[in-house]
Design a protein around this motif. Structure first.
Motif, short mmCIF file in Angstrom:
data_model
loop_
_atom_site.label_atom_id
_atom_site.label_comp_id
_atom_site.label_asym_id
_atom_site.label_seq_id
_atom_site.Cartn_x
_atom_site.Cartn_y
_atom_site.Cartn_z
N LEU A 308 0.82 -1.22 0.00
CA LEU A 308 0.00 0.00 0.00
C LEU A 308 0.84 1.25 0.00
N GLY A 309 2.12 1.15 0.33
CA GLY A 309 2.97 2.33 0.32
C GLY A 309 2.45 3.42 1.22
N SER A 310 2.39 4.63 0.68
CA SER A 310 1.92 5.77 1.45
C SER A 310 0.43 5.70 1.74
N ALA A 311 -0.30 4.81 1.04
CA ALA A 311 -1.74 4.67 1.27
C ALA A 311 -2.04 3.70 2.42
N ALA A 312 -1.03 3.09 3.03
CA ALA A 312 -1.26 2.17 4.14
C ALA A 312 -1.79 2.93 5.35
N PRO A 313 -2.75 2.36 6.08
CA PRO A 313 -3.25 3.03 7.28
C PRO A 313 -2.12 3.29 8.27
N GLY A 314 -2.19 4.42 8.94
CA GLY A 314 -1.16 4.77 9.89
C GLY A 314 -1.01 3.74 10.99
N THR A 315 -2.13 3.17 11.42
CA THR A 315 -2.05 2.16 12.48
C THR A 315 -1.34 0.90 11.99
N ALA A 316 -1.50 0.57 10.70
CA ALA A 316 -0.84 -0.61 10.15
C ALA A 316 0.67 -0.39 10.07
N VAL A 317 1.08 0.81 9.65
CA VAL A 317 2.51 1.11 9.58
C VAL A 317 3.12 1.07 10.98
N ALA A 318 2.40 1.61 11.96
CA ALA A 318 2.89 1.57 13.35
C ALA A 318 2.97 0.14 13.85
N TRP A 319 1.99 -0.67 13.49
CA TRP A 319 2.01 -2.08 13.91
C TRP A 319 3.22 -2.78 13.32
N LEU A 320 3.53 -2.50 12.06
CA LEU A 320 4.69 -3.11 11.42
C LEU A 320 5.98 -2.69 12.13
N GLY A 321 6.02 -1.45 12.58
CA GLY A 321 7.17 -1.01 13.35
C GLY A 321 7.29 -1.74 14.67
N ARG A 322 6.16 -1.98 15.33
CA ARG A 322 6.18 -2.75 16.59
C ARG A 322 6.67 -4.17 16.34
N LEU A 323 6.24 -4.76 15.23
CA LEU A 323 6.69 -6.11 14.91
C LEU A 323 8.21 -6.13 14.70
N ALA A 324 8.72 -5.08 14.07
CA ALA A 324 10.16 -5.00 13.84
C ALA A 324 10.93 -4.89 15.15
N ASP A 325 10.35 -4.25 16.13
CA ASP A 325 11.01 -4.07 17.43
C ASP A 325 10.79 -5.24 18.37
N LEU A 326 10.06 -6.26 17.93
CA LEU A 326 9.72 -7.37 18.81
C LEU A 326 10.99 -8.11 19.24
N PRO A 327 11.22 -8.26 20.54
CA PRO A 327 12.43 -8.98 20.98
C PRO A 327 12.28 -10.50 20.91
#
Length: 811
Positions: A308-327
């Motif tokens: 979705l690129g820039s059209a991705a929902p903000g909450t989805a982009v934030a969720w993806l960031g949380r997944l990246a930070d998952l220990p």
């Protein structure tokens, strides 16, 4: 504790207390029943009359009242036998658990909750509850199994439906009269269909004081209406007095997935909903983040956000960031959690993977680095000790579309793990998965032959590496993670603690690393998952370990119990795979075949999602609808049937109309095959048809020998030679000799026409000469011409050529 997951369930609570004195079995319950029967004697008489009038319309409530009335008028010393009720086989479920804990302190008063669930369509009359405890100590697995085998356990599935499961093969569906020491007996209220009643009971510490040294305490409950045993249940809880142990380690795996659907990519609307503060994906991440549990992620979730690129929902982009930070440890499932076991059993060349995402990429959403929804390797890191063999994603160049690898790549802890659905692996499947790069498989306990109790999860099976989930702890773990009520959760978590306490007491040798797995539908009750993980983390009998420890432990030789999937499911999956291959071949009619083939491949993988196994009927319907859509796609480019054609020349073109129902331009080769030699096809024709339109092309043919009927078979192929659509038969009437006849007739007409014209000119000239050469009949009529006449001949005479002999006359 965890709030209720289903607030719509009707639930009532009340508190009862007992003096803890030992009671004879069912003595208190019968006294309660007698008091109720005396109060409702008149109602009993009416019920008996109704039974007499309509013997076939007997309800469970009327039977209960009649039994109570009979008890009231009979002698108090009579001991009627206990009967089982038909309701018990229809869904009356009991649970008994400590009120505020999942363990029992034998030195303190015991406060219990008894939950009665009426999952039937009939009401349950008022009766009594009898609570018992185990008479002997429970300090090994065999004794625990014997206690639990007295009554079937009730396990709710992911949809909230409560199913009865058997703890042993000998367990029967009918309720059993429990063997134990009674600790309490209280009255139970009438229960409407679908209702839940929770009764609180407090008993003094003296009732369990003699079991203080036992690692596990068994509790049981019976529901009686009169002398009818409606339901019974047994549970077990670890004693806080049991000694702690450091000999057991447990690794956990959790699937981070979404509900089954035919969507190869999740929509922006679904992503916005599921990644909202209380959405499904958010709750799943909240449940496991920072806890000692390995997370298996569906790559479809990651790719759906990135495309979705820039059209991705903000909450989805934030969720993806949380997944990246998952220990946590993290590894990928198959795309859309596709069934890898079925693919192995169908003998495919390899596992199916997505072929592309170009059809879902909008260049306008990738004009800058901020719209790529990508994660750099630095930001995507986590607390992982094992380097990932998969490529890490990099930030895309502004203005360039991300590649398929960039959309799917992630810094997984490891990517060599296969997690098939429970009990679906057959002989040879592990070798297939290993050849595909998935060298370690997570197997359910039912897929392998039992070995010595409390063994390492690491296994060697038919020359392949696997980790096998432990049945004793996986079952209560899943039951706790799917519990719909607080009492049900405490009962399941209590049994999990009891199993771990027994394991710690029995295992006195080398440290062991076990494996327990959450169910694929665990995300529905994510709050229960979090509570269960917290309970395990606080358990004094185990130590939570990373999955890598379970895989790397000394392996155990195990034998595979082959569990192939059903023939019907494999047949449907085979149809899905063949339809995907047909569309991939058909898509060569496009300039970019991936535009059509890539979304179909993703949808095919979604149709193989193992989550469909929980609802076979819905899956069968979805498969039928999906196959119909692919059949329509394959028929979107076709030859339009034509009326009979007349061929009257030696060389001509057969007009053929091509229909394109796709939203893309297609290029096809038109070929004509005559049924006999009366027509000869001189060449093929290539035509490009605009989206959702028709185009007519002429295929050159030549007349052969003779006239008559010819059937032309018109076929379409792509430029790569792939057949397109179905052949169409066009009848042709060949009369090519009319061309020669017509030319001859025309020649004759022309000769006759011009011949008549010449003949008419000759006759006219002869008449003119005859008039000039006519002789003079009399000398008197001869007049000498004048000088003017002699000197000036007429124009007509001047134009006439001299006749032979005129020179002689002039001479």
């Amino acid at each position: 504790m965890v709030p209720e997951s289903n607030p719509a369930r009707r639930r009532c609570s009340r508190v009862e207390s007992t003096d803890g004195a030992q009671r004879s079995p069912r003595g208190s319950v019968r006294a309660i029943a007698r008091r109720r029967a005396i109060a409702g004697f008149s109602a009993a008489v009416a019920a008996i009359a109704a039974l007499t009038a309509v013997p076939l319309a007997v309800s469970a409530s009327a039977i209960a009242v009649a039994d109570a009335a009979a008890n009231a008028v009979s002698s108090e010393h009579a001991a009627p036998s206990v009967r089982t009720s038909a309701l018990s086989t229809s869904g009356v479920h009991l649970r008994v658990a400590p009120t505020v804990s999942t363990t029992i302190d034998p030195a303190a008063p015991l406060t219990l909750e008894v939950e009665v669930e009426n999952a039937t369509a009939e009401s349950i009359s008022a009766g009594g509850l009898r609570v018992v405890r185990s008479a002997e100590t429970i300090d090994d697995a065999a004794e625990l199994d014997a206690w639990l085998a007295q009554a079937p356990r009730s396990t709710p599935d992911a949809n909230g439906t409560t199913e009865t499961t058997e703890t042993t093969e000998a367990t029967e569906a009918e309720p059993h009269e429990l063997e134990g020491i009674e600790v309490a007996a209280v009255a139970s209220d009438a229960l409407a269909p679908g209702a839940v009643d929770v009764v609180s009971i407090t008993v003094p510490a003296e009732t369990i004081a003699d079991l203080a040294g036992a690692p596990v305490l068994g509790l049981g409950v019976e529901l009686l209406v009169g002398d009818t045993l409606v339901a019974s249940a047994t549970d077990a809880y670890a004693s806080r007095a049991a000694p702690a142990t450091e000999s057991l380690s447990v690794a956990l795996t959790y699937p981070l997935t979404v509900p089954a659907s035919a969507a190869g990519l999740l929509t922006a609307e679904d992503l916005a909903t599921w990644t909202s503060p209380f959405g499904l994906l958010t709750r799943q991440l909240d449940a496991v983040a920072g806890r000692q549990v390995a997370v298996a992620v569906d790559p479809r979730i990651i790719a759906s956000i990135r495309v979705l690129g820039s059209a991705a929902p903000g909450t989805a982009v934030a969720w993806l960031g949380r997944l990246a930070d998952l220990p946590n440890e993290i590894f990928p499932l198959a795309y859309a959690d596709a069934d890898v076991a079925a693919q192995a059993q169908l003998g495919l060349a390899g596992l199916l993977t997505p072929t592309g995402f170009s059809d879902a990429l909008d260049p306008e959403n990738f004009t800058g680095a901020d719209g790529a929804a990508e994660v750099s390797p630095e930001d995507a890191g986590g607390a992982t000790s094992t380097p990932t063999p998969t490529p890490t994603p990099t930030a895309p160049v502004p203005g360039e579309l991300p590649t398929t690898d960039a959309l799917l790549s992630w810094p997984y802890t490891r990517s060599d793990i296969a997690w098939p659905a429970d009990d679906t692996i057959a002989a040879g499947n592990l070798g297939f998965l290993g050849a595909a790069g998935l060298t370690t498989a997570i197997l359910a306990p039912g897929n392998v032959a039992p070995v010595e109790q409390w063994s390492n999860a690491a296994s060697n099976i038919d020359g392949s590496t696997a980790v096998v989930a432990d049945s004793r702890i996986t079952a209560p773990l899943r039951e706790a993670s799917a519990a719909l009520t607080e009492t049900a959760w405490r009962a399941a978590a209590g049994l999990l603690g009891a199993e771990l306490a027994i394991g710690g007491a029995e295992n006195v040798g080398a440290p062991l690393t076990l494996l327990a797995t959450f169910d694929r539908g665990a995300g529905a009750q994510s709050s229960r998952v979090a509570a269960t993980l917290d309970e395990l983390a606080a358990s004094p009998w185990i130590e939570l370990a990373p999955l890598s420890d379970a895989i790397g432990a000394p392996p155990v030789e195990r034998a595979l119990i082959t569990e192939p999937e059903s023939d019907q499911r494999l047949a449907n999956i085979d149809r899905i795979i063949r339809a995907d291959a047909d569309v991939a071949a058909f898509s060569t009619v496009l300039d970019d075949p991936r535009v059509l083939a890539a979304p179909v491949r993703r949808e095919a993988l979604a149709m193989l999602d193992v989550a469909w196994l929980d609802d076979r009927e819905a899956w069968d319907t979805a498969v039928g609808e999906w196959l119909l859509r692919q059949r329509n796609t394959l028929g979107a480019v076709s030859v339009v049937p034509s009326s009979p054609i007349n061929v009257v020349s030696t060389e001509t073109g057969v007009p053929t109309t091509i229909l394109n129902g796709l939203p893309y331009p297609v290029t096809v080769v038109v070929d004509v095959d005559p049924s006999n030699g009366r027509l000869i096809v001189e060449d093929q024709a290539t035509v490009t048809v605009d989206p959702e339109s028709r185009s007519t092309v002429r295929v050159p043919v030549a007349a052969g020998i003779g006239n008559g009927e010819v059937t032309l078979t018109v076929t379409l192929t792509s430029l790569d030679g792939v057949p397109v659509g179905s052949p169409v038969m066009i009848p042709v009437n060949v009369q090519a000799d009319w061309e020669g006849f017509g030319a001859a007739i025309l020649g004759v007409v022309l000769v006759v026409f011009f011949g008549i014209g010449v003949w008419r000119n000759i006759r006219r000239l002869r008449r003119q000469r005859a008039a000039v050469d006519e002789p003079v009949t009399s000398d008197a009529e001869v007049t000498a011409p004048s000088d003017d006449q002699v000197a000036a001949p007429s124009e007509e005479q001047a134009e006439q050529p001299a006749e032979p002999g005129d020179e002689r006359r002039d001479g």
